[in-house]
Design a protein around this motif. Structure first.
Motif, PDB file in Angstrom:
ATOM      1  N   LEU A  59       0.864  -1.183   0.000  1.00 44.98           N
ATOM      2  CA  LEU A  59       0.000   0.000   0.000  1.00 44.98           C
ATOM      3  C   LEU A  59       0.901   1.234   0.000  1.00 44.98           C
ATOM      4  N   GLU A  60       0.849   2.018  -1.093  1.00 47.23           N
ATOM      5  CA  GLU A  60       1.640   3.248  -1.164  1.00 47.23           C
ATOM      6  C   GLU A  60       0.912   4.340  -0.406  1.00 47.23           C
ATOM      7  N   ILE A  61       1.554   4.845   0.660  1.00 48.92           N
ATOM      8  CA  ILE A  61       0.938   5.916   1.441  1.00 48.92           C
ATOM      9  C   ILE A  61       2.047   6.681   2.159  1.00 48.92           C
ATOM     10  N   TYR A  62       1.854   7.983   2.391  1.00 49.94           N
ATOM     11  CA  TYR A  62       2.889   8.821   2.998  1.00 49.94           C
ATOM     12  C   TYR A  62       2.396   9.372   4.329  1.00 49.94           C
ATOM     13  N   SER A  63       3.368   9.751   5.160  1.00 51.95           N
ATOM     14  CA  SER A  63       2.977  10.215   6.496  1.00 51.95           C
ATOM     15  C   SER A  63       3.383  11.670   6.697  1.00 51.95           C
ATOM     16  N   MET A  64       2.897  12.250   7.802  1.00 53.80           N
ATOM     17  CA  MET A  64       3.177  13.656   8.099  1.00 53.80           C
ATOM     18  C   MET A  64       4.675  13.881   8.327  1.00 53.80           C
ATOM     19  N   LYS A  65       5.400  12.793   8.599  1.00 50.55           N
ATOM     20  CA  LYS A  65       6.845  12.909   8.810  1.00 50.55           C
ATOM     21  C   LYS A  65       7.514  13.568   7.613  1.00 50.55           C
ATOM     22  N   ARG A  66       6.957  13.315   6.415  1.00 52.47           N
ATOM     23  CA  ARG A  66       7.511  13.821   5.157  1.00 52.47           C
ATOM     24  C   ARG A  66       7.490  15.340   5.104  1.00 52.47           C
TER      25      ARG A  66
ATOM     26  N   ILE B  11      -0.012  10.387  12.020  1.00 47.75           N
ATOM     27  CA  ILE B  11      -0.803  11.195  11.076  1.00 47.75           C
ATOM     28  C   ILE B  11      -0.383  10.823   9.656  1.00 47.75           C
ATOM     29  N   LEU B  12      -1.341  10.451   8.822  1.00 49.96           N
ATOM     30  CA  LEU B  12      -1.052  10.074   7.426  1.00 49.96           C
ATOM     31  C   LEU B  12      -1.714  11.062   6.479  1.00 49.96           C
ATOM     32  N   ILE B  13      -1.069  11.253   5.306  1.00 46.85           N
ATOM     33  CA  ILE B  13      -1.691  12.064   4.262  1.00 46.85           C
ATOM     34  C   ILE B  13      -2.317  11.067   3.291  1.00 46.85           C
ATOM     35  N   ILE B  14      -3.630  11.155   3.096  1.00 46.69           N
ATOM     36  CA  ILE B  14      -4.350  10.159   2.301  1.00 46.69           C
ATOM     37  C   ILE B  14      -4.831  10.795   0.995  1.00 46.69           C
TER      38      ILE B  14
END
Ligand SMILES: Cc1ncc(COP(=O)(O)O)c(CN[C@H](CF)CCC(=O)O)c1O
Length: 364
Positions: free
Chosen positions: A318-325, A339-342
């Motif tokens: 599952l490709e997904i990015y987080s607030m860490k980015r 916290i994830l960015i969806i």
């Protein structure tokens, strides 16, 4: 089975009218052969700049002449070009969480770069005043990545700050302003600027596709004079045939039709994804429900850290990015929630339940 993606970095091209685009390309080749044999104006063909300036006047309230428009192959190269002509020891400030690719670019350009926290209205104006930067980077239409839509009151405060002293500019990055679902599309910050303080940045990456690399800046007149003096030698970076094709695509009404169609399509997918997430995660999820753009932020109660979540997402394909980015100081806290960015541009409507199942397995 294969990967699924909740990435925020793409456009959904499943409905892009390639047939119409190619018709416009044929017209562009027929009508602009001589221009195609030459290098274009350093800012991009006048005809295309006129079409863009007319369009953003209508859609975003941006007030500008075609002379003020600079077209380029992406927001980063344009920012690099315009800010690269500044003398040294320049101070820049950027929203935190914010667009880390611009943050990196400004650091690489040896600017003093200050990440500034947000309050509920957007960038914290008191911190801006305390830091007193020359350039301020903000995304007022739909803060990237939190989604905050900056109210008029904060916009006025920022414009007053910028006008209070020479050499202050606000870069208004309007990257996905075309997508608003049932909420008002507030006109651009630039439309309120009376003192030539706002550099407006727009892009076709979200409304057409990021692979076309067609973005633009609108410079205030005095910065434009400095730019023209500095860059008379410059060869335009965008593909001129693509630019003329874009001109016909906009002029024919196909562009506006496509943006409208995509607003409806994205609104439907967004609603389905949020419904599925709430149903599956119940009170384990908190969604920042800003009805705009191609992504939203969601908080998940978990004691798992970001690293573990990222590894589990890879395992679940599952490709997904987080607030860490986007946490520019890299000091994001973890242990109680993540916290994830969806994003919902890259997922087919019918794949949403499976993607949410995989996300559930990632988190729990
Ligand atoms: C805040 C912001 N301003 C502009 C763009 C458009 O840049 P360009 O295509 O070069 O015109 C993006 C697009 N976002 C990127 C691709 F989605 C990267 C996201 C990530 O790095 O997380 C963006 O987020």
């Amino acid at each position: 089975e294969g990967w699924l993606s909740l990435s925020h970095m793409t456009a959904d091209i499943s409905m892009f009218p390639f047939k119409e685009w190619m018709k416009c390309e044929k017209i562009a080749i027929k009508n602009h052969k001589n221009e195609l044999s030459d290098i274009s104006h350093p800012q991009g063909p006048y005809l295309v700049r006129k079409t863009i300036s007319r369009m953003i006047a209508l859609t975003r309230g941006v007030k500008c002449e075609p002379e003020q428009v600079i077209i380029g192959p992406g927001t980063q190269p344009l920012i690099r070009q315009v800010l690269g002509m500044q003398r040294e020891n320049i101070k820049a400030a950027i929203e935190n969480p914010g667009y880390s690719r611009i943050y990196q670019l400004l650091k690489d350009m040896n600017f003093e770069v200050f990440p500034i926290d947000l309050d509920k209205k957007g960038i914290d104006i008191k911190k801006v005043e305390a830091l007193n930067p020359h350039f301020l980077f903000i995304t007022p239409s739909h803060q990237f990545p939190t989604g905050i839509i900056m109210p008029i009151s904060r916009r006025i405060e920022l414009l007053n700050w910028a006008s209070a002293s020479e050499g202050r500019y606000i870069v208004e990055d309007d990257y996905d302003s075309e997508f608003k679902y049932g909420t008002d599309n507030i006109p651009s910050l630039q439309s309120l600027d009376r003192n030539q303080r706002v550099i407006y940045a727009g892009t076709f990456s979200k409304t057409i596709m990021p692979s076309f690399r067609i973005s633009y800046l609108v410079l205030p007149p005095d910065l434009l004079r400095e730019y023209k003096r500095h860059f008379s030698y410059w060869i335009q970076g965008s593909n001129t045939l693509n630019l003329f094709t874009l001109h016909y695509f906009i002029e024919s009404g196909e562009y506006a039709k496509h943006v409208k169609r995509m607003n409806n399509h994205y609104e439907m997918k967004r609603e389905n994804l949020i419904k599925e997430l709430k149903w599956k995660f119940r009170n384990g999820i908190k969604i920042k429900n800003v009805p705009a753009g191609l992504h939203f932020i969601a908080e998940f109660k978990t004691d798992k850290g970001y690293k573990e979540i990222e590894e589990r997402a890879k395992k679940e394909k599952l490709e997904i990015y987080s607030m860490k980015r986007f946490n520019l100081l890299g000091n994001i806290e973890e242990g109680k929630k993540i916290i994830l960015i969806i994003g919902f541009a890259n997922i087919k409507n019918e794949d949403i339940p499976v993607a949410v199942d995989r996300l559930y397995r990632v988190i729990y």
